[in-house]
Write a protein that holds these residues in place. Structure first.
Motif, PDB file in Angstrom:
ATOM      1  N   GLY A   1     -55.083  59.934  -1.177  1.00  0.00           N
ATOM      2  CA  GLY A   1     -54.481  58.981  -0.214  1.00  0.00           C
ATOM      3  C   GLY A   1     -55.074  58.970   1.168  1.00  0.00           C
ATOM      4  N   ALA A   2     -55.473  60.080   1.926  1.00  0.00           N
ATOM      5  CA  ALA A   2     -56.178  60.188   3.049  1.00  0.00           C
ATOM      6  C   ALA A   2     -57.699  59.438   2.997  1.00  0.00           C
ATOM      7  CB  ALA A   2     -56.145  61.590   3.758  1.00  0.00           C
ATOM      8  N   LYS A   3     -58.267  59.517   2.211  1.00  0.00           N
ATOM      9  CA  LYS A   3     -59.641  59.224   2.042  1.00  0.00           C
ATOM     10  C   LYS A   3     -59.351  57.528   2.049  1.00  0.00           C
ATOM     11  CE  LYS A   3     -62.258  62.650   2.345  1.00  0.00           C
ATOM     12  NZ  LYS A   3     -63.311  62.678   3.299  1.00  0.00           N
ATOM     13  N   ALA A   4     -58.388  56.906   0.995  1.00  0.00           N
ATOM     14  CA  ALA A   4     -58.225  55.735   1.110  1.00  0.00           C
ATOM     15  C   ALA A   4     -58.112  55.030   2.466  1.00  0.00           C
ATOM     16  CB  ALA A   4     -57.227  55.389   0.125  1.00  0.00           C
ATOM     17  N   ILE A   5     -57.218  55.513   3.326  1.00  0.00           N
ATOM     18  CA  ILE A   5     -56.928  54.962   4.544  1.00  0.00           C
ATOM     19  C   ILE A   5     -58.271  55.194   5.530  1.00  0.00           C
ATOM     20  CG2 ILE A   5     -55.523  55.265   6.594  1.00  0.00           C
ATOM     21  CD1 ILE A   5     -54.128  53.886   4.405  1.00  0.00           C
ATOM     22  N   GLU A   6     -58.872  56.343   5.387  1.00  0.00           N
ATOM     23  CA  GLU A   6     -60.197  56.524   6.010  1.00  0.00           C
ATOM     24  C   GLU A   6     -61.100  55.355   5.880  1.00  0.00           C
ATOM     25  OE1 GLU A   6     -61.280  60.551   5.471  1.00  0.00           O
ATOM     26  OE2 GLU A   6     -59.415  61.484   6.718  1.00  0.00           O
ATOM     27  N   THR A   7     -61.345  55.210   4.567  1.00  0.00           N
ATOM     28  CA  THR A   7     -62.227  54.186   3.974  1.00  0.00           C
ATOM     29  C   THR A   7     -61.810  52.872   4.642  1.00  0.00           C
ATOM     30  OG1 THR A   7     -62.761  55.423   2.110  1.00  0.00           O
ATOM     31  CG2 THR A   7     -63.453  53.394   2.100  1.00  0.00           C
ATOM     32  N   ALA A   8     -60.435  52.522   4.588  1.00  0.00           N
ATOM     33  CA  ALA A   8     -59.879  51.149   4.928  1.00  0.00           C
ATOM     34  C   ALA A   8     -60.423  51.051   6.458  1.00  0.00           C
ATOM     35  CB  ALA A   8     -58.312  51.219   4.856  1.00  0.00           C
ATOM     36  N   VAL A   9     -59.934  51.955   7.180  1.00  0.00           N
ATOM     37  CA  VAL A   9     -60.290  51.908   8.753  1.00  0.00           C
ATOM     38  C   VAL A   9     -61.889  51.507   8.823  1.00  0.00           C
ATOM     39  CG1 VAL A   9     -60.535  53.027  10.833  1.00  0.00           C
ATOM     40  CG2 VAL A   9     -58.480  53.293   9.660  1.00  0.00           C
ATOM     41  N   LYS A  10     -62.730  52.219   8.188  1.00  0.00           N
ATOM     42  CA  LYS A  10     -63.932  52.274   8.346  1.00  0.00           C
ATOM     43  C   LYS A  10     -64.631  50.623   7.973  1.00  0.00           C
ATOM     44  CE  LYS A  10     -65.615  56.894   7.793  1.00  0.00           C
ATOM     45  NZ  LYS A  10     -66.361  57.759   6.724  1.00  0.00           N
ATOM     46  N   LEU A  11     -64.080  50.209   6.999  1.00  0.00           N
ATOM     47  CA  LEU A  11     -64.275  48.863   6.433  1.00  0.00           C
ATOM     48  C   LEU A  11     -63.774  47.770   7.641  1.00  0.00           C
ATOM     49  CD1 LEU A  11     -63.140  48.829   2.595  1.00  0.00           C
ATOM     50  CD2 LEU A  11     -65.406  47.908   3.599  1.00  0.00           C
ATOM     51  N   ALA A  12     -62.431  48.145   8.277  1.00  0.00           N
ATOM     52  CA  ALA A  12     -61.919  47.209   9.251  1.00  0.00           C
ATOM     53  C   ALA A  12     -62.785  47.078  10.331  1.00  0.00           C
ATOM     54  CB  ALA A  12     -60.541  47.647   9.298  1.00  0.00           C
ATOM     55  N   LYS A  13     -63.669  48.067  10.732  1.00  0.00           N
ATOM     56  CA  LYS A  13     -64.274  48.364  11.799  1.00  0.00           C
ATOM     57  C   LYS A  13     -65.678  47.962  11.530  1.00  0.00           C
ATOM     58  CE  LYS A  13     -61.295  51.886  14.365  1.00  0.00           C
ATOM     59  NZ  LYS A  13     -61.340  52.898  15.018  1.00  0.00           N
ATOM     60  N   GLY A  14     -65.972  47.496  10.381  1.00  0.00           N
ATOM     61  CA  GLY A  14     -67.372  47.345   9.962  1.00  0.00           C
ATOM     62  C   GLY A  14     -68.383  48.362  10.031  1.00  0.00           C
ATOM     63  N   GLN A  15     -67.806  49.466   9.842  1.00  0.00           N
ATOM     64  CA  GLN A  15     -68.594  50.820   9.868  1.00  0.00           C
ATOM     65  C   GLN A  15     -69.198  51.214   8.751  1.00  0.00           C
ATOM     66  OE1 GLN A  15     -65.821  53.653  11.635  1.00  0.00           O
ATOM     67  NE2 GLN A  15     -66.145  53.051  13.871  1.00  0.00           N
ATOM     68  N   PRO A  16     -70.092  52.075   8.472  1.00  0.00           N
ATOM     69  CA  PRO A  16     -70.734  52.759   7.218  1.00  0.00           C
ATOM     70  C   PRO A  16     -69.496  53.307   6.423  1.00  0.00           C
ATOM     71  CG  PRO A  16     -72.508  52.920   9.079  1.00  0.00           C
ATOM     72  CD  PRO A  16     -70.980  52.591   9.585  1.00  0.00           C
ATOM     73  N   TYR A  17     -69.515  53.488   5.220  1.00  0.00           N
ATOM     74  CA  TYR A  17     -68.760  53.992   4.354  1.00  0.00           C
ATOM     75  C   TYR A  17     -69.111  54.341   2.999  1.00  0.00           C
ATOM     76  CZ  TYR A  17     -68.017  49.562   1.933  1.00  0.00           C
ATOM     77  OH  TYR A  17     -68.267  48.320   1.013  1.00  0.00           O
ATOM     78  N   ASP A  18     -68.563  55.233   1.987  1.00  0.00           N
ATOM     79  CA  ASP A  18     -68.797  55.366   0.853  1.00  0.00           C
ATOM     80  C   ASP A  18     -68.134  54.544  -0.138  1.00  0.00           C
ATOM     81  OD1 ASP A  18     -70.398  57.698   1.595  1.00  0.00           O
ATOM     82  OD2 ASP A  18     -68.720  59.011   1.673  1.00  0.00           O
ATOM     83  N   LYS A  19     -69.079  54.193  -0.936  1.00  0.00           N
ATOM     84  CA  LYS A  19     -68.642  52.952  -1.863  1.00  0.00           C
ATOM     85  C   LYS A  19     -67.803  53.602  -3.097  1.00  0.00           C
ATOM     86  CE  LYS A  19     -71.370  48.748  -1.669  1.00  0.00           C
ATOM     87  NZ  LYS A  19     -72.118  47.803  -2.480  1.00  0.00           N
ATOM     88  N   ALA A  20     -68.058  54.919  -3.028  1.00  0.00           N
ATOM     89  CA  ALA A  20     -67.267  55.766  -4.303  1.00  0.00           C
ATOM     90  C   ALA A  20     -67.105  57.418  -3.646  1.00  0.00           C
ATOM     91  CB  ALA A  20     -67.961  55.888  -5.363  1.00  0.00           C
ATOM     92  N   THR A  21     -65.790  57.404  -3.433  1.00  0.00           N
ATOM     93  CA  THR A  21     -65.402  58.899  -3.181  1.00  0.00           C
ATOM     94  C   THR A  21     -64.712  59.476  -4.110  1.00  0.00           C
ATOM     95  OG1 THR A  21     -64.853  58.059  -0.884  1.00  0.00           O
ATOM     96  CG2 THR A  21     -64.088  60.126  -1.564  1.00  0.00           C
ATOM     97  N   LEU A  22     -65.330  60.289  -4.768  1.00  0.00           N
ATOM     98  CA  LEU A  22     -64.828  61.238  -6.089  1.00  0.00           C
ATOM     99  C   LEU A  22     -64.490  62.731  -5.665  1.00  0.00           C
ATOM    100  CD1 LEU A  22     -67.331  60.108  -8.883  1.00  0.00           C
ATOM    101  CD2 LEU A  22     -65.017  59.333  -8.618  1.00  0.00           C
ATOM    102  N   ILE A  23     -63.089  62.989  -5.917  1.00  0.00           N
ATOM    103  CA  ILE A  23     -62.635  64.226  -5.663  1.00  0.00           C
ATOM    104  C   ILE A  23     -62.487  65.028  -6.927  1.00  0.00           C
ATOM    105  CG2 ILE A  23     -60.848  65.337  -4.599  1.00  0.00           C
ATOM    106  CD1 ILE A  23     -60.333  62.282  -3.210  1.00  0.00           C
TER     107      ILE A  23
END
Length: 312
Positions: free
Chosen positions: A276-298
């Motif tokens: 849940g937390a990583k989904a929101i963190e990734t969303a924020v990075k995408l919205a801001k045009g920042q680098p992000y991980d395409k796949a986050t495996l826990i």
């Protein structure tokens, strides 16, 4: 002139991120602009999915994100309509907890066509989203079946309770189970059927299986805890629980209590909080045009009575 220069710089920075970033509907890199995320969840009647969503909500509040959540109620068609609604609302990012691998895929295509980044959380689609946050469901089943194989010394009859048919977790957990069984020719799945991730349906299915197979059953592999707990209830009522090993997946609170009491032999921990937390963190990075991980495996982890304290 200054305005044109600023636009040029913004365009250049987004272009440099193209290798690891989808185009966004708007760049929320400027402070003070609230990021709006639309989330469509598989089913808010499922405890694990609720746990994932609770953490999404918590992280959204922490990061100042406006989170709009809708319940797809296990309907891929409804989920597609919900994504279309998010597109019409012009949200910055969409998070989807897919109902089905194939049937939910058009939602991904629609979001990307509208240039709105979309993240799959917990489950997958055949059409690739902007990013995926979750765990490897094949791995979870391998952990569960290896535990069963060791407890039965590589010989015995297994019943497999499947999740909602066509969903990634159901497909991959079945795949993982069968991969492990190749290494143990003495183990056999004598029946498999869906109980749709549901405790009451699993109890009813287990009651039917007890009538059909009785003392032939040595173990039950339930693809999630809700079904595992339903199986335990039916086996206990029939006086067979002490003769049958039951293992499930997710490590929800009820399952941890069942492990503690010795009712459930093991569960496989899936980290709802991190997903849940990583989904929101990734969303924020995408919205801001920042680098992000395409796949986050826990990673998944086996939970037994011996290591239970780590997970409570």
């Amino acid at each position: 002139m200054k305005l044109l220069r600023r636009i040029g710089i913004t365009f250049l920075s987004i272009s440099l991120l193209a290798a690891c970033s989808q185009s966004t509907s708007s760049d929320k890199s400027q402070e003070g602009e609230k990021i709006i995320v639309g989330a469509t969840m598989l089913s808010m009647q499922n405890e694990f999915i609720v746990n994932v969503h609770d953490e999404m909500e918590k992280k959204a509040q922490e990061l100042g994100v406006e989170l709009i959540t809708v319940d797809a109620e296990r309907s891929a068609l409804k989920q597609i309509e919900q994504v279309e609604s998010f597109i019409a609302q012009k949200v910055d990012v969409i998070i989807m907890n897919p109902c089905e691998v194939e049937a939910s895929s058009p939602a991904i295509a629609k979001a990307l066509a509208a240039k709105i980044p979309i993240i799959n959380v917990n489950s997958e689609t055949s059409t690739k989203p902007s990013a995926f946050v979750g765990s490897d469901d094949v791995e979870s089943a391998k952990i569960a079946l290896k535990f069963i194989a060791e407890k039965l010394n590589g010989k015995g009859n297994i019943l497999m309770m499947q999740g909602y048919m066509g969903q990634a977790a159901q497909i991959k957990r079945e795949q993982g189970a069968k991969e492990i069984l190749k290494d143990y020719p003495g183990l056999k799945i004598i029946a498999q059927q869906t109980a749709e991730w549901d405790r009451a349906k699993a109890m009813s299915l287990m009651e039917n299986w007890i009538q059909s197979y009785g003392s032939q059953v040595n173990a039950v592999f339930a693809q999630n805890d809700e079904m595992g707990l339903g199986a335990v209830k039916a086996l206990t009522a029939a006086g067979l629980k002490n003769k049958v090993i039951v293992v499930s997946i997710d490590a929800i609170p009820d399952a941890l209590q069942a492990v503690k009491k010795g009712e459930l032999d093991a569960t496989v921990f899936q980290n709802a909080q991190q997903q849940g937390a990583k989904a929101i963190e990734t969303a924020v990075k995408l919205a801001k045009g920042q680098p992000y991980d395409k796949a986050t495996l826990i990673p998944f982890q086996l939970v037994t009575k011996e290591n239970l304290a780590k997970f409570q």
